[in-house]
Write a protein that holds these residues in place. Structure first.
Motif, short mmCIF file in Angstrom:
data_model
loop_
_atom_site.label_atom_id
_atom_site.label_comp_id
_atom_site.label_asym_id
_atom_site.label_seq_id
_atom_site.Cartn_x
_atom_site.Cartn_y
_atom_site.Cartn_z
N ILE A 181 0.84 -1.21 0.00
CA ILE A 181 0.00 0.00 0.00
C ILE A 181 0.87 1.26 0.00
CG2 ILE A 181 -1.65 1.33 1.37
CD1 ILE A 181 -2.84 -1.35 2.29
N ILE A 182 1.92 1.22 0.85
CA ILE A 182 2.82 2.39 0.90
C ILE A 182 3.49 2.62 -0.45
CG2 ILE A 182 4.94 3.26 1.95
CD1 ILE A 182 4.10 1.92 4.55
N GLN A 183 3.95 1.53 -1.09
CA GLN A 183 4.60 1.65 -2.39
C GLN A 183 3.63 2.20 -3.44
OE1 GLN A 183 7.73 1.22 -3.12
NE2 GLN A 183 8.37 0.57 -1.09
N VAL A 184 2.39 1.68 -3.41
CA VAL A 184 1.41 2.16 -4.39
C VAL A 184 1.11 3.63 -4.17
CG1 VAL A 184 -0.99 1.93 -5.14
CG2 VAL A 184 0.39 -0.11 -4.79
N ILE A 185 0.92 4.01 -2.89
CA ILE A 185 0.63 5.42 -2.60
C ILE A 185 1.81 6.30 -3.01
CG2 ILE A 185 0.22 7.06 -0.73
CD1 ILE A 185 -1.36 4.88 0.71
N SER A 186 3.04 5.84 -2.68
CA SER A 186 4.23 6.62 -3.05
C SER A 186 4.34 6.75 -4.56
CB SER A 186 5.49 5.95 -2.48
OG SER A 186 5.44 5.92 -1.07
N LEU A 187 4.09 5.64 -5.24
CA LEU A 187 4.16 5.69 -6.71
C LEU A 187 3.11 6.64 -7.27
CD1 LEU A 187 5.32 4.65 -9.36
CD2 LEU A 187 3.72 2.73 -9.24
N PHE A 188 1.90 6.56 -6.74
CA PHE A 188 0.82 7.43 -7.22
C PHE A 188 1.16 8.90 -6.95
CE2 PHE A 188 -3.11 9.79 -6.35
CZ PHE A 188 -3.74 9.67 -7.58
N LEU A 189 1.62 9.16 -5.73
CA LEU A 189 1.97 10.55 -5.41
C LEU A 189 3.14 11.03 -6.26
CD1 LEU A 189 1.66 10.54 -1.51
CD2 LEU A 189 0.07 11.53 -3.18
N THR A 190 4.12 10.13 -6.48
CA THR A 190 5.27 10.52 -7.31
C THR A 190 4.83 10.84 -8.73
OG1 THR A 190 6.74 9.14 -5.97
CG2 THR A 190 7.52 9.79 -8.16
N LEU A 191 3.98 9.96 -9.29
CA LEU A 191 3.48 10.22 -10.64
C LEU A 191 2.68 11.51 -10.69
CD1 LEU A 191 2.40 6.62 -11.74
CD2 LEU A 191 4.40 7.92 -12.49
N ALA A 192 1.87 11.74 -9.63
CA ALA A 192 1.08 12.98 -9.60
C ALA A 192 1.99 14.21 -9.59
CB ALA A 192 0.16 12.98 -8.39
N VAL A 193 3.04 14.14 -8.74
CA VAL A 193 3.96 15.28 -8.68
C VAL A 193 4.73 15.43 -9.99
CG1 VAL A 193 5.99 16.20 -7.49
CG2 VAL A 193 4.17 15.13 -6.18
N VAL A 194 5.11 14.30 -10.62
CA VAL A 194 5.81 14.36 -11.91
C VAL A 194 4.92 15.02 -12.96
CG1 VAL A 194 6.69 12.96 -13.81
CG2 VAL A 194 7.38 12.47 -11.46
N PHE A 195 3.64 14.60 -13.01
CA PHE A 195 2.73 15.20 -13.99
C PHE A 195 2.52 16.69 -13.70
CE2 PHE A 195 1.18 10.74 -14.74
CZ PHE A 195 1.51 10.71 -16.09
N ILE A 196 2.40 17.01 -12.42
CA ILE A 196 2.25 18.43 -12.08
C ILE A 196 3.50 19.22 -12.49
CG2 ILE A 196 2.04 20.06 -10.16
CD1 ILE A 196 0.30 17.98 -8.74
N THR A 197 4.68 18.60 -12.24
CA THR A 197 5.93 19.26 -12.62
C THR A 197 6.04 19.43 -14.12
OG1 THR A 197 7.00 18.29 -10.66
CG2 THR A 197 8.44 19.15 -12.39
N LEU A 198 5.67 18.38 -14.86
CA LEU A 198 5.70 18.48 -16.33
C LEU A 198 4.74 19.56 -16.82
CD1 LEU A 198 5.88 14.70 -17.36
CD2 LEU A 198 7.71 16.41 -17.42
N HIS A 199 3.56 19.59 -16.20
CA HIS A 199 2.61 20.64 -16.57
C HIS A 199 3.18 22.03 -16.25
CE1 HIS A 199 -1.22 22.61 -17.30
NE2 HIS A 199 -1.13 23.19 -16.11
#
Length: 641
Positions: A181-199
């Motif tokens: 669960i922690i890995q999935v949440i971290s991955l999701f948050l990381t992807l969210a931050v990456v997409f926000i950063t790319l945007h």
């Protein structure tokens, strides 16, 4: 903080990268933590599973006693001791939670309690049953009942162990699930931050940067009208704002530069036209005599290059306001009066300044610019230039016309000075001729007149014939000398003092005497930069001719040297040397006036002539004087100081 993030693009990007790094660190740290927590879970599960196996081993050992009468009960005791050892093993106890109320800890304690309370007492009872069976006190049926009762107890106990193993397995799986669960949440948050950063990179960096590059490219090609749309408070926004301000400044400066270039181009064209007009005016005014055709050509150039109408040049005498129209480019118009109405010239001259005159021409008014033709000494006339209707002359046109008028005045003054100089040269030449005739031929004729008087006086005496005969011989020699002097004067006056002036005249003299006499004459003229007046050149030439003539007649020389040089103190030296017999101690002059005339020429030049003996043989005649040009220069320097 929000305002600071809004103003700083770097801070936003740094925050995004920090968030990604933090999430990755949390994911790795949680993995390490859960892995550390799950360390030994597998070993504990295996250890718990071995308790079941050990329980069945104890049961299997008891069952063997029915058929294996020789087996010792110690095997059961050893198996029980091994069970206790496994139950108390660190591999199992280290995996237990610290909370005693936890189901795993509670189950473990229950297993230990049932082992001590149920299984161990039953094993002690079994020892006694087995011993009684061996001694025959009990039957095999009683032993079998005991085994059945033990197996039923062990089955419940093993079920409890199974539950304990299941709890351990569930706890290990729960840890793995939490890690997942922690890995999935971290991955999701990381992807969210990456997409926000790319945007953020796309909207706040790439688009503004592309806009900046586009505007910069346009500015590089000279288009300063482009403006950057991204002008927010972040770094690129401030850069875009600075670029817009710079473009506006460059646009204004470029427009101002274009205006200045147009202005400079116009000024350059005006300067070129002015220079062309001044050049043509200089060429026309200095290439030939100042005639009406010359002035008409000049007026035509003024109209073409200065952008004015027809012109007229009127000249007047010194200090006279009545002028004569010398040249004009205005075509006569039938039925209309001429531009000039002499002697009414006062309006054109006025106060000697450039001014505009308005002349009525029927229903129209003709405007004429009157420019005085004046130098430093006097006013020679006026230059009248008509101004086309609806045109106002600019300052550069007025200055140009003033300059042309001054050039005309200078050309007129130069022509007048040249005429005066030619007149003075003619008068000076006549004075030189008169002086030469007086210094040579007139004195000889005076001597002959005296000799004639002596003849007349001698003939009146009774015995005067011999004396008269001697006088006649002297008279004949005097006539020959006078004739010779006349020829030399004619030869001298025929010499042209143009070109190189004195140098050519001296060369001609040397050639003349070299041909007539067997003497080698060496001429060394070193007066390269000296400026001598025509009078000084004539006197030097006559002195050199007289000295060479004396060498040819009396010196019996084979070589003669004539040297003209400029001394360091500014004087001019003329030296004539020969290798002849030299001068006698007391030369007899009689009717020969050559030496006296040479001394008079030296005095006229303001110099000094010295006649001396030349070693080993010969005579040296040396004239030194200060030229007039040198005297005038020294006087000017003294006045300046």
């Amino acid at each position: 903080m929000k305002r600071l993030l809004h103003k700083s693009l770097l801070l936003r990007l740094g925050l995004a990268l920090s968030t990604i790094t933090t999430l990755a660190f949390i994911g790795m740290l949680s993995s390490v933590y859960i892995a550390e927590m799950g360390k030994g879970d597998a070993s504990a599960i295996n250890q718990a599973g071995s308790l079941r196996m050990q329980s069945y081993r104890i049961a299997a050992t008891l069952l063997h006693y029915q058929n294996a009468s020789g087996q010792s009960f110690d095997d059961v005791q050893q198996a029980a001791a091994e069970f206790v050892e496994r139950l108390s093993s660190n591999r199992l106890t280290d995996a237990l939670p610290g909370d005693h109320s936890h189901p795993i800890s509670d189950t473990y304690e229950l297993i230990k309690h049932r082992w001590r309370a149920q299984i161990l007492p039953l094993l002690d009872e079994g020892r006694a049953v087995v011993a009684a069976h061996r001694s025959g006190r009990i039957t095999a049926h009683t032993l079998s009942d005991f085994q059945t009762r033990y197996l039923s107890r062990v089955t419940d106990f093993v079920d409890e162990i199974d539950r304990f193993v299941n709890l351990l397995e569930s706890a290990a799986e729960a840890k793995i699930e939490r890690l997942r669960i922690i890995q999935v949440i971290s991955l999701f948050l990381t992807l969210a931050v990456v997409f926000i950063t790319l945007h953020l990179m796309h909207t706040d960096v790439l688009i503004p940067l592309r806009d900046l590059l586009t505007c910069a490219e346009k500015a590089r090609h000279g288009d300063f009208s482009a403006r950057v749309a991204h002008t927010r408070d972040d770094e690129l926004g401030r850069l875009g704002h600075a670029f817009n301000v710079m473009s506006e400044d460059l646009s204004r400066k470029y427009a101002d530069l274009e205006a200045r270039v147009r202005e400079k181009t116009t000024n350059l064209k005006q300067s070129n036209r002015s220079l062309e007009l001044l050049y043509k005016a200089t060429v026309l005014l200095n290439s030939g005599p100042l005639t009406e055709s010359t002035y008409r050509l000049l007026l035509a150039d003024i109209s073409n290059l200065a952008g004015t109408g027809p012109g007229t040049i009127c000249l007047a005498k010194h200090n006279d306001t009545r002028a004569i129209k010398l040249a004009s480019t205005r075509d006569p118009e039938p039925g209309r009066p001429d531009l000039c109405l002499p002697p009414n010239c006062q309006e054109c001259f006025e106060n000697g300044e450039t001014h505009v005159i308005e002349i009525a021409r029927g229903d129209d008014m003709l405007r004429v610019l009157s420019v005085p033709i004046r130098d430093q000494a006097q006013t020679h006339g006026v230059l009248l230039v008509e101004i086309p209707p609806g045109v106002e002359l600019e300052d550069w046109q007025r200055r140009l016309l003033d300059t042309v008028a001054k050039n005309i005045a200078n050309a007129i003054a130069i022509a007048q000075r040249n005429t005066e100089a030619r007149r003075l040269a003619l008068l000076e030449e006549r004075g030189v001729i008169a002086r030469e005739l007086h210094d040579s031929l007139a004195q000889s004729l005076s001597y002959l007149k005296i000799q004639v008087s002596r003849i007349a006086a001698a003939l009146q005496q009774p015995e005067g014939v011999p004396a008269a005969t001697a006088v006649i011989d002297e008279l004949r020699e005097g006539l020959n000398s006078a004739y010779r002097q006349l020829r030399e004067l004619l030869t001298t006056f025929r010499l042209r003092m143009d070109g190189h002036g004195l140098s050519e005249a001296l060369e001609a003299t040397v050639r003349e005497f070299s041909v007539r006499n067997d003497i080698r004459i060496d001429l060394r003229d070193r007066l390269y930069s000296e400026q001598l007046t025509p009078n000084e050149e004539i006197h030097i030439l006559q002195l050199v001719r007289e000295a060479i003539a004396n060498v040819a007649k009396h010196a019996q020389a084979r070589e003669c040297q004539v040297v003209l040089e400029s001394l360091e103190d500014g004087r001019v030296a003329v030296t004539i040397e020969d290798d002849g017999v030299g001068m006698p101690p007391e030369p007899k002059r009689m009717q020969h006036y050559g030496l006296a005339i040479m001394e008079e020429r030296a005095q006229i030049l303001g110099g000094k002539m010295i006649i001396s003996h030349r070693e080993p043989t010969g005579t040296r005649v040396r004239l030194t004087f200060v030229p007039t040009s040198r005297t005038n220069t020294e006087n000017k320097v003294g006045l300046h100081q």
